[in-house]
Every structure is written in structure tokens, then in C-alpha cells.
Design an enzyme around this catalytic site. Structure first.
Site, PDB file in Angstrom:
ATOM      1  N   CYS A  37       8.210  -4.182  10.391  1.00 50.35           N
ATOM      2  CA  CYS A  37       7.116  -4.027   9.415  1.00 50.35           C
ATOM      3  C   CYS A  37       5.760  -4.223  10.092  1.00 50.35           C
ATOM      4  CB  CYS A  37       7.283  -5.023   8.267  1.00 50.35           C
ATOM      5  SG  CYS A  37       5.882  -4.947   7.126  1.00 50.35           S
ATOM      6  N   CYS A  40       2.994  -7.047   8.433  1.00 46.22           N
ATOM      7  CA  CYS A  40       3.100  -8.513   8.445  1.00 46.22           C
ATOM      8  C   CYS A  40       2.024  -9.133   9.336  1.00 46.22           C
ATOM      9  CB  CYS A  40       4.486  -8.921   8.931  1.00 46.22           C
ATOM     10  SG  CYS A  40       5.747  -8.758   7.658  1.00 46.22           S
ATOM     11  N   HIS A 163       1.380  -3.107  -0.744  1.00 43.83           N
ATOM     12  CA  HIS A 163       0.124  -2.458  -0.373  1.00 43.83           C
ATOM     13  C   HIS A 163      -0.289  -1.443  -1.434  1.00 43.83           C
ATOM     14  CE1 HIS A 163       3.236   0.349   1.045  1.00 43.83           C
ATOM     15  NE2 HIS A 163       2.323   1.314   0.986  1.00 43.83           N
ATOM     16  N   HIS A 286     -13.704   9.076 -17.986  1.00 43.83           N
ATOM     17  CA  HIS A 286     -13.725   7.647 -18.322  1.00 43.83           C
ATOM     18  C   HIS A 286     -12.584   7.061 -17.498  1.00 43.83           C
ATOM     19  CE1 HIS A 286     -13.840   4.492 -21.837  1.00 43.83           C
ATOM     20  NE2 HIS A 286     -13.104   3.983 -20.860  1.00 43.83           N
ATOM     21  N   GLU A 302      11.894  19.322 -15.977  1.00 49.84           N
ATOM     22  CA  GLU A 302      10.556  18.765 -15.789  1.00 49.84           C
ATOM     23  C   GLU A 302       9.852  19.417 -14.597  1.00 49.84           C
ATOM     24  OE1 GLU A 302      11.969  14.561 -17.829  1.00 49.84           O
ATOM     25  OE2 GLU A 302      11.955  14.737 -15.657  1.00 49.84           O
TER      26      GLU A 302
HETATM   27 ZN    ZN Z   1     -15.406   6.839 -22.675  1.00 46.69          ZN
HETATM   28 ZN    ZN Z   2       5.802  -7.035   6.248  1.00 44.68          ZN
END
Ligand code: ZN
Ligand code: ZN
Length: 327
Positions: A37, A40, A163, A286, A302
């Protein structure tokens, strides 16, 4: 440009993934579990150099001692180089990709996840994102900024370490055409109108704080989809005040904790939708946050039609979340 759907597709030409390089194997589980990773603490040399960070005063950039880091993404199709130029050969239309793609590493600890964060950490993350948003908006080549998060296998996340990402792109995705259309026809903001109607109807409201409303939207494409909407009209996330940011940190952690608990630890995506930048645009934007649990894989209907089938009505979803939040 996909001429049939009228949508841009981003093709990354620098990092061609071979069949074995994808994060999900054919059995549907992560193959990256034990992978090294780079997010880290102590492995700062494995990321690109940081562009911003919250870190101890006596610590140096790109060394341990940080709380949150922002680093340009290593694997991106966008680079902030040159001007936007387009190219057309017969039916093939493309353009270059000047843009910036950054990763916000939200914690130095590998096992700590967003819904487990303190309000204080969340406030710092949102503050850093606001800072990066303002910085990216200064580059004229960037026309739209998307903040988002992928959490878990079915969200598209390739690394488990918590993240978020922020990406400034040279084209406006035009994924919310209803906002500007409604404004031009009614001379008022659609999201502001939705807030009014949902407050009157009550049944799809999950939570209301001083500055925000959490709802399960009426036409939820995904089961247990939820939105966090600022009650005060504003076009960009970066318009958020310090007081609003503190409130958002508190309610988003409270909500995510309840969401992760009640849906049994799902994969999910979060996206912050904004108005375009550095371009003349129609009124009606908005900003708001969409939280999409990924409880099912997008199916053939879909994909083909864009017609989503949601087996959990938003009224039911809202009542389950209210209960999970102890309301
Ligand atoms: Zn608005
Ligand atoms: Zn990590």
C-alpha cells in the site's frame, strides 16, 4: 466522443492495463488485499510529491508526520500540460486531456475508514478539499471539478486505504441537464425547490441540521441512494463557510456510520456535484453530495437503456436510515 450517446469517454493511453492487472479477479473478490500500500505512513516516496498536506509543524513534505495528504494521481489520463486541442478524422472526434487528478489520502492509518473518523479529521479533510478546489479552479483550462470517493470492491476502488479524489477536467460533463432547464423555465433553482417540497412532504428526509438536509431522493436510481444538500443556495462546494463545513463534517460522519451499519458494510460512492468553472454557463446549479451504496451490479437493461430499477423505495430507505441514526 461517443457520437451515439453524445458523451465523452476518457481513454488513458499511458497506462494500458493487461487482463491480469485489473483489481477484481473473475471470482469477484479483491486481488489487491495483500498488495503493497503506497498510501500508508512511511511510504511517502511511493506516491507523487504532495501538493498540500496537514502535517506536524516540524515535519518535512513527503516524509512521515502527516495527518492528510493531497498528491497528484499516478494513474491518470489527465495532465495539466498544453492547451485543449481537438482532432477530427472522419467520424472519430477526440480532444487532448489537460486536467489535474489528485488523491486526498484521508488518514495515515491503513485500517481506519471514513465512517470511523472523528468530526475533527473530517473537518480537516473537507478544508483541504476546499483548498484544492479553489486552487484547481484558478487554471483556465479546467472547466469542471468533481470531488468523489470510491469505497470497496463494487465502488471501483483499486486501493483499500481510505482516500477521496478531486479531478479538474477540460470539458463540462453535462450530467445534470435538469438543473439549468428548470431554472430557465421557472426562474428558480430546482434543488432549492426540491428542499422546499421535501421539507413539506417529510417522508424522504433522513436528517436536517442547521445548514444541511439529508434526503433519499424521490427518483433514486440506486437502492438507499442519499443526498446531502446545503440549504443555502450555492453553486460550488468551495463556497462553503467554516461554520457550514463544521456542520457538514459532523452530519456526514454521523450519517455514514448509520449507512454502513444498516447496509452491512457496503461498497459505496460519493460525489460532490458542482457548477462548471472558467466558462460562461446557464444558471441553475446548486452543489450537493450524492452517496450511492453499490448493493447490486449494474445490469444489462440499465447499461443499455439508462433505465434503472430500484427495488427499495426511497421512503423506506429514509425510514431505515432515520432509525439507524436514532431519530
Ligand atoms: Zn438552489
Ligand atoms: Zn495503507
Amino acid at each position: 466522443l461517443d457520437l451515439i450517446r453524445g458523451k465523452w469517454v476518457v481513454i488513458s493511453t499511458d497506462f494500458a492495463l493487461k487482463p491480469a492487472d485489473f483489481p477484481i479477479n473473475r471470482n469477484g473478490s479483491y486481488i489487491s488485499n495483500n498488495r503493497f500500500c503506497p498510501f500508508c505512513e512511511g511510504r511517502e516516496e511511493h506516491t507523487t510529491p504532495e501538493v498540500a498536506a496537514c502535517r506536524a509543524q516540524d515535519s518535512l513534505p513527503n516524509s512521515p508526520g502527516w495527518d492528510i495528504r493531497a498528491v497528484p494521481s499516478k494513474y491518470t489520463a489527465f495532465k495539466l500540460e498544453g492547451q485543449l486541442h481537438s482532432c477530427e478524422t472522419g467520424l472519430l472526434k477526440s480532444c487532448s486531456g489537460p486536467g489535474q487528478h489528485e488523491v486526498i489520502i484521508e488518514t495515515p492509518c491503513h485500517d481506519q475508514e471514513l465512517h470511523q473518523f472523528s468530526d475533527d479529521r473530517m473537518e480537516k479533510i473537507l478544508t483541504l478539499i476546499r483548498q484544492r478546489y479553489l486552487q484547481l479552479a484558478e487554471d483556465e483550462r479546467i472547466k469542471y471539478i468533481q470531488v468523489y470517493k470510491n469505497r470497496g470492491l463494487f465502488s471501483g476502488a483499486s486501493l483499500e486505504h481510505s482516500h477521496s479524489q478531486i479531478i479538474g477536467i477540460p470539458v463540462v460533463p453535462n450530467n445534470t441537464p435538469g438543473l439549468t432547464k428548470y431554472y430557465s423555465e421557472n426562474n428558480k433553482c430546482l434543488i432549492c425547490s426540491i428542499i422546499e417540497e421535501e421539507k413539506a412532504a417529510k417522508q424522504r428526509i433522513v436528517y436536517e441540521s442547521l445548514y444541511f438536509l439529508i434526503i433519499c431522493p424521490y427518483a433514486s436510481r440506486f437502492s438507499y441512494e442519499s443526498w446531502i444538500i446545503p440549504k443555502e443556495h450555492a453553486e460550488h462546494f468551495s463556497d462553503i463557510t467554516d461554520a457550514q463545513l463544521k456542520d457538514l463534517a459532523h452530519i456526514s460522519i454521523k450519517f455514514l456510520k448509520a449507512m454502513v451499519d444498516s447496509l452491512d458494510n457496503p461498497s459505496y460512492n460519493m460525489g460532490v456535484n458542482n457548477a462548471p468553472v472558467n466558462i460562461l454557463y446557464e444558471k441553475g446549479y446548486h452543489w450537493y453530495i450524492e452517496i450511492t451504496p453499490r448493493l447490486m451490479v449494474t445490469n444489462g437493461l440499465e447499461l443499455a437503456t439508462g433505465l434503472y430499477i430500484n427495488p427499495a423505495a426511497p421512503e423506506l430507505a429514509a425510514s431505515i436510515f432515520r432509525e439507524a441514526m436514532g431519530l
